[in-house]
Design a protein around this motif. Structure first.
Motif, PDB file in Angstrom:
ATOM      1  N   ALA A 102       0.744  -1.084  -0.079  1.00 48.87           N
ATOM      2  CA  ALA A 102       0.157  -0.031   0.054  1.00 48.87           C
ATOM      3  C   ALA A 102       0.804   1.157   0.069  1.00 48.87           C
ATOM      4  CB  ALA A 102      -1.020   0.151   1.323  1.00 48.87           C
ATOM      5  N   TYR A 103       2.031   1.274   0.398  1.00 51.34           N
ATOM      6  CA  TYR A 103       2.845   2.372   0.363  1.00 51.34           C
ATOM      7  C   TYR A 103       4.004   2.579  -0.719  1.00 51.34           C
ATOM      8  CZ  TYR A 103       0.930   3.349   5.006  1.00 51.34           C
ATOM      9  OH  TYR A 103       0.270   3.494   6.070  1.00 51.34           O
ATOM     10  N   ALA A 104       3.912   1.629  -1.859  1.00 50.29           N
ATOM     11  CA  ALA A 104       4.955   1.452  -2.643  1.00 50.29           C
ATOM     12  C   ALA A 104       5.265   2.694  -3.236  1.00 50.29           C
ATOM     13  CB  ALA A 104       4.678   0.387  -3.638  1.00 50.29           C
ATOM     14  N   GLU A 105       3.927   3.376  -3.582  1.00 46.82           N
ATOM     15  CA  GLU A 105       4.398   4.514  -4.095  1.00 46.82           C
ATOM     16  C   GLU A 105       5.133   5.794  -3.452  1.00 46.82           C
ATOM     17  OE1 GLU A 105       0.944   7.085  -6.465  1.00 46.82           O
ATOM     18  OE2 GLU A 105       0.740   4.683  -6.965  1.00 46.82           O
ATOM     19  N   ILE A 106       4.634   5.617  -2.215  1.00 50.31           N
ATOM     20  CA  ILE A 106       5.257   6.499  -1.199  1.00 50.31           C
ATOM     21  C   ILE A 106       6.697   6.470  -1.083  1.00 50.31           C
ATOM     22  CG2 ILE A 106       5.217   7.401   1.241  1.00 50.31           C
ATOM     23  CD1 ILE A 106       1.933   6.961   0.789  1.00 50.31           C
ATOM     24  N   VAL A 107       7.051   4.997  -1.112  1.00 44.93           N
ATOM     25  CA  VAL A 107       8.385   4.799  -0.764  1.00 44.93           C
ATOM     26  C   VAL A 107       9.157   5.172  -2.074  1.00 44.93           C
ATOM     27  CG1 VAL A 107       9.846   2.606  -0.951  1.00 44.93           C
ATOM     28  CG2 VAL A 107       7.877   2.626   0.569  1.00 44.93           C
ATOM     29  N   ALA A 108       8.594   5.136  -3.152  1.00 41.24           N
ATOM     30  CA  ALA A 108       9.464   5.555  -4.376  1.00 41.24           C
ATOM     31  C   ALA A 108       9.600   6.960  -4.378  1.00 41.24           C
ATOM     32  CB  ALA A 108       8.671   4.955  -5.595  1.00 41.24           C
ATOM     33  N   THR A 109       8.639   7.709  -4.109  1.00 43.12           N
ATOM     34  CA  THR A 109       8.673   9.324  -4.026  1.00 43.12           C
ATOM     35  C   THR A 109       9.835   9.544  -2.931  1.00 43.12           C
ATOM     36  OG1 THR A 109       6.421   9.186  -4.491  1.00 43.12           O
ATOM     37  CG2 THR A 109       7.467  11.326  -3.632  1.00 43.12           C
ATOM     38  N   LEU A 110       9.617   8.985  -1.591  1.00 42.76           N
ATOM     39  CA  LEU A 110      10.581   9.178  -0.649  1.00 42.76           C
ATOM     40  C   LEU A 110      11.819   8.992  -0.812  1.00 42.76           C
ATOM     41  CD1 LEU A 110       8.394   8.312   2.318  1.00 42.76           C
ATOM     42  CD2 LEU A 110       9.266  10.618   1.976  1.00 42.76           C
ATOM     43  N   HIS A 111      12.040   7.930  -1.419  1.00 42.99           N
ATOM     44  CA  HIS A 111      13.589   7.475  -2.120  1.00 42.99           C
ATOM     45  C   HIS A 111      14.122   8.636  -2.783  1.00 42.99           C
ATOM     46  CE1 HIS A 111      15.025   3.496  -0.429  1.00 42.99           C
ATOM     47  NE2 HIS A 111      13.883   3.192  -0.896  1.00 42.99           N
ATOM     48  N   GLU A 112      13.349   9.100  -3.887  1.00 46.65           N
ATOM     49  CA  GLU A 112      13.891  10.170  -4.854  1.00 46.65           C
ATOM     50  C   GLU A 112      14.313  11.562  -4.134  1.00 46.65           C
ATOM     51  OE1 GLU A 112      11.310  11.615  -8.216  1.00 46.65           O
ATOM     52  OE2 GLU A 112      11.350   9.189  -8.476  1.00 46.65           O
ATOM     53  N   GLU A 113      13.225  11.677  -3.060  1.00 45.29           N
ATOM     54  CA  GLU A 113      13.261  12.813  -2.416  1.00 45.29           C
ATOM     55  C   GLU A 113      14.464  12.820  -1.340  1.00 45.29           C
ATOM     56  OE1 GLU A 113       8.702  14.128  -2.577  1.00 45.29           O
ATOM     57  OE2 GLU A 113       9.706  13.968  -0.356  1.00 45.29           O
ATOM     58  N   LEU A 114      14.725  11.779  -0.908  1.00 44.92           N
ATOM     59  CA  LEU A 114      15.972  11.500   0.035  1.00 44.92           C
ATOM     60  C   LEU A 114      17.552  11.671  -0.846  1.00 44.92           C
ATOM     61  CD1 LEU A 114      17.635  10.632   2.554  1.00 44.92           C
ATOM     62  CD2 LEU A 114      17.047   8.194   2.069  1.00 44.92           C
ATOM     63  N   ASP A 115      17.469  10.989  -2.032  1.00 49.76           N
ATOM     64  CA  ASP A 115      18.437  11.273  -2.859  1.00 49.76           C
ATOM     65  C   ASP A 115      18.718  12.574  -3.162  1.00 49.76           C
ATOM     66  OD1 ASP A 115      18.739   8.624  -3.036  1.00 49.76           O
ATOM     67  OD2 ASP A 115      17.986   8.131  -5.092  1.00 49.76           O
ATOM     68  N   GLN A 116      17.818  13.522  -3.403  1.00 46.09           N
ATOM     69  CA  GLN A 116      17.704  14.775  -3.617  1.00 46.09           C
ATOM     70  C   GLN A 116      18.328  15.462  -2.399  1.00 46.09           C
ATOM     71  OE1 GLN A 116      13.905  16.027  -4.859  1.00 46.09           O
ATOM     72  NE2 GLN A 116      14.117  14.831  -6.868  1.00 46.09           N
ATOM     73  N   LEU A 117      17.834  15.426  -1.338  1.00 46.44           N
ATOM     74  CA  LEU A 117      18.553  15.649   0.026  1.00 46.44           C
ATOM     75  C   LEU A 117      19.876  15.709   0.251  1.00 46.44           C
ATOM     76  CD1 LEU A 117      15.887  15.711   2.882  1.00 46.44           C
ATOM     77  CD2 LEU A 117      16.169  17.670   1.584  1.00 46.44           C
ATOM     78  N   ARG A 118      20.326  14.218  -0.187  1.00 46.71           N
ATOM     79  CA  ARG A 118      21.664  14.000   0.118  1.00 46.71           C
ATOM     80  C   ARG A 118      22.461  14.792  -0.976  1.00 46.71           C
ATOM     81  NH1 ARG A 118      23.901   9.457   3.110  1.00 46.71           N
ATOM     82  NH2 ARG A 118      24.692   8.308   1.356  1.00 46.71           N
ATOM     83  N   VAL A 119      22.111  14.894  -2.033  1.00 48.38           N
ATOM     84  CA  VAL A 119      22.846  15.945  -2.990  1.00 48.38           C
ATOM     85  C   VAL A 119      22.833  17.232  -2.549  1.00 48.38           C
ATOM     86  CG1 VAL A 119      22.858  16.926  -5.421  1.00 48.38           C
ATOM     87  CG2 VAL A 119      22.264  14.395  -4.900  1.00 48.38           C
ATOM     88  N   LYS A 120      21.705  17.835  -2.038  1.00 48.92           N
ATOM     89  CA  LYS A 120      21.516  19.095  -1.554  1.00 48.92           C
ATOM     90  C   LYS A 120      22.404  19.556  -0.532  1.00 48.92           C
ATOM     91  CE  LYS A 120      18.181  22.328   0.629  1.00 48.92           C
ATOM     92  NZ  LYS A 120      16.903  22.425   1.221  1.00 48.92           N
ATOM     93  N   TYR A 121      22.474  18.631   0.416  1.00 47.32           N
ATOM     94  CA  TYR A 121      23.078  18.638   1.727  1.00 47.32           C
ATOM     95  C   TYR A 121      24.655  18.289   1.539  1.00 47.32           C
ATOM     96  CZ  TYR A 121      19.015  20.433   4.064  1.00 47.32           C
ATOM     97  OH  TYR A 121      18.006  21.078   4.442  1.00 47.32           O
TER      98      TYR A 121
END
Ligand code: SGN
Ligand code: CA
Length: 547
Positions: free
Chosen positions: A502-521
């Motif tokens: 049920a959370y597969a889509e959220i997991v995918a989005t959050l993974h992407e956002e986490l990657d972006q945060l790792r780059v940002k910081y």
């Protein structure tokens, strides 16, 4: 000729007026620059401030800051442990950039800390209390800091002129020193930055005699997850060594006299008796001991009478009560003393233009998940109390639920003081939130990274992303596990839903956002490895020394 002289007189006069005018403008601006009183306690859980929850304790003085200012309900840290949090606050940078990954690694003192910028900009600056860096603060005109963790009773202080030991209770003493600096030592012509930093309520939770007596008679409600069995979570929660039942020590933490423990033939951890046989207890003078002794005796008596017939659950509850009695006794002193400082500001006309901040270096477990201590990205340790009063700018009695971080303090204070922040600071000024301009704030997620493993309390290394709705974390090093929590449906974080379809889509989005945060910081696998290597190297040296 005459006309010419008159003209030059007029010119000189005009220049004088201009110069005088300009001078007062600068002076006015200087006067308008706010004072900053930064109050930070060590390990103060938001659950133990009545402005957040009145279940455990009443803290009328700290609550004043919420009534007269703004209460942040979603404030958090970037790395939930003492010295790293302080390094983040002072540098405005994440751990992986400022390099202070844990309590052990030295702080790189060549870095710019915000008090240095305040000092250079004409502020009068001071730091009193606990810093916990292993080196002295920079950019302060005056300081008195505790060595390392410091002592609760008759504490020693490091000052610019050498060490001094002061008789009394640490929370009262740090406050006396702070008020004395405000009253006698600072230059009142300049705006001030005062860092007023409590040691309390850090382990081993040693209250003043008066609070010890009063609180040892109280009973507190248990948190719903005190008997957590760590089902539906990852390995990290199961393996962390911070349970009240097993890792909280009978003598050291719960103040059961070692004789009472050995009378019952209990094999208490050898570290436990350290409290009574070691320096922390030996430094207490006779008069002070006489005040503590009757209470210690009654705890020992109660222990001996009840412990043998108790079930494991009852023992956990007994230890929880003793823990809360001492922890909250310490908080009660902090609250009284915050009240003294606020009164001082009132009585001296300083309240209006002083930004008063109350926060902690991180949150703390008060029995939730059966734990004490901190470190995890889970709410009780990840979130931290934050109350800010600034009558000139903040509307009294407001609540804010934005995800602000300890990373943001430096830039916030600098902007408030009209000092330019260095480009490489990584936080954001929260001034728009304080001024009631939330449209100027667009942060939707924060980044977290904890490193101190293997180490005290054995909480595994992890990094993650937190939004108002979800929390995604990666535990690594000796595991490779992902956890996802639904913050709305599961506020106690009892169920990792990472693998729930049920959370597969959220997991995918959050993974992407986490990657972006790792780059940002600017965090990366290379840095993860660099900070693992430091541990490997330390281990290698330890083993070499053993040979
Ligand atoms: C000490 C405590 C730990 C605590 C760390 C870090 N043990 O080691 O329980 O987690 O400090 O705390 S004790 O036996 O010395 O009390 S921190 O606030 O400095 O990060
Ligand atoms: Ca701490």
């Amino acid at each position: 000729m005459q006309t010419k002289t008159n003209l030059s007189k007029v010119l000189v006069l005009a220049m004088l007026i201009l110069a005088f005018g300009a001078c007062t403008a600068v002076e006015e601006e200087q006067q308008q620059r706010p004072n900053i009183l930064f109050i930070m306690s060590d390990d103060h859980a938001y659950q133990a401030i009545s402005a957040y929850s009145d279940q455990l304790i009443n803290t009328p003085h700290i609550d004043r800051l919420a009534k007269e200012g703004m209460l942040f309900t979603n404030a958090c840290v970037t790395n939930s442990i003492c010295a790293p949090s302080r390094a983040t606050i002072l540098t405005g940078k994440h751990t992986h950039i400022n390099g202070k990954i844990d309590n052990i690694t030295p702080f790189d003192t060549t870095q710019v800390t915000f008090p240095q910028l305040f000092q250079a900009a004409g502020y009068e600056t001071a730091m009193y209390g606990k810093l916990h860096f292993g080196n002295n603060p920079k950019g302060v005109d005056d300081f008195m800091i505790l060595p390392g963790q410091g002592s609760y009773i008759n504490p020693r202080f490091i000052t610019a002129d050498g060490d001094t030991t002061i008789t009394g209770y640490v929370t009262d003493i740090i406050t006396d020193l702070t008020i004395d600096w405000l009253d006698q030592k600072r230059n009142p012509e300049k705006p001030f930055l005062m860092m007023y930093l409590h040691k309390a309520p850090h382990r081993a939770w040693w209250p003043s005699p008066e609070k010890f007596e009063r609180f040892s008679k109280k009973t507190f409600p248990e948190p719903a997850s005190l008997f957590d069995d760590y089902q539906n979570r990852g390995t990290a929660a199961k393996e962390a060594a911070m349970t009240i039942s097993d890792e909280m020590l009978l003598s050291y933490d719960n103040k059961v006299l070692p004789e009472a423990v050995s009378d019952l033939d209990i094999d208490d951890d050898p570290r436990s008796a350290r409290f009574f046989r070691g320096n922390e207890y030996r430094r207490i003078n006779k008069e002070q001991k006489n005040l503590y002794q009757p209470i210690l005796d009654s705890i020992a008596e109660d222990f001996k009478a009840r412990w043998p017939s108790m079930s494991d659950e009852e023992r956990r509850s007994w230890k929880y009560q003793r823990y809360m009695q001492d922890y909250l006794g310490c908080i009660s002193s902090v609250d009284d003393n915050v009240g003294r400082v606020l009164d001082y500001l009132d009585e001296n006309g300083l309240a209006e233009n002083t930004i008063v901040v109350y926060t902690s270096d991180q949150g703390f477990y008060l029995g939730e998940h059966g734990w004490f201590d901190k470190r995890f990205v889970y709410d009780e340790s990840f979130k931290t109390p934050l109350l800010i009063r600034w009558p000139n700018e903040i509307t009294a009695g407001t609540t804010n639920d934005e995800m602000v971080q300890n990373l943001d303090f430096a830039q916030t204070f600098l902007e408030a003081a009209q000092i330019k922040a260095p480009e490489d600071m990584q936080g954001e000024s929260i001034l728009p939130l304080l001024k009631g301009e939330p449209e100027q704030w667009d942060r939707e997620a924060v980044y977290y990274h904890y490193y101190e493993y293997p180490g005290a309390h054995m909480v595994k290394r992890h990094y993650g992303i937190v939004t108002k709705d979800y929390k995604l974390a990666h535990f690594y090093y000796d595991v490779d596990e992902w956890e996802l929590y639904d913050r709305n449906k599961d506020p106690q974080e009892m169920r990792n839903v990472y693998s729930d379809p049920a959370y597969a889509e959220i997991v995918a989005t959050l993974h992407e956002e986490l990657d972006q945060l790792r780059v940002k910081y600017q965090d990366s696998p290379t840095l993860d490895q660099k900070y693992i290597d430091i541990y490997e190297e330390r281990k290698r040296k330890r083993e070499e020394n053993k040979k």
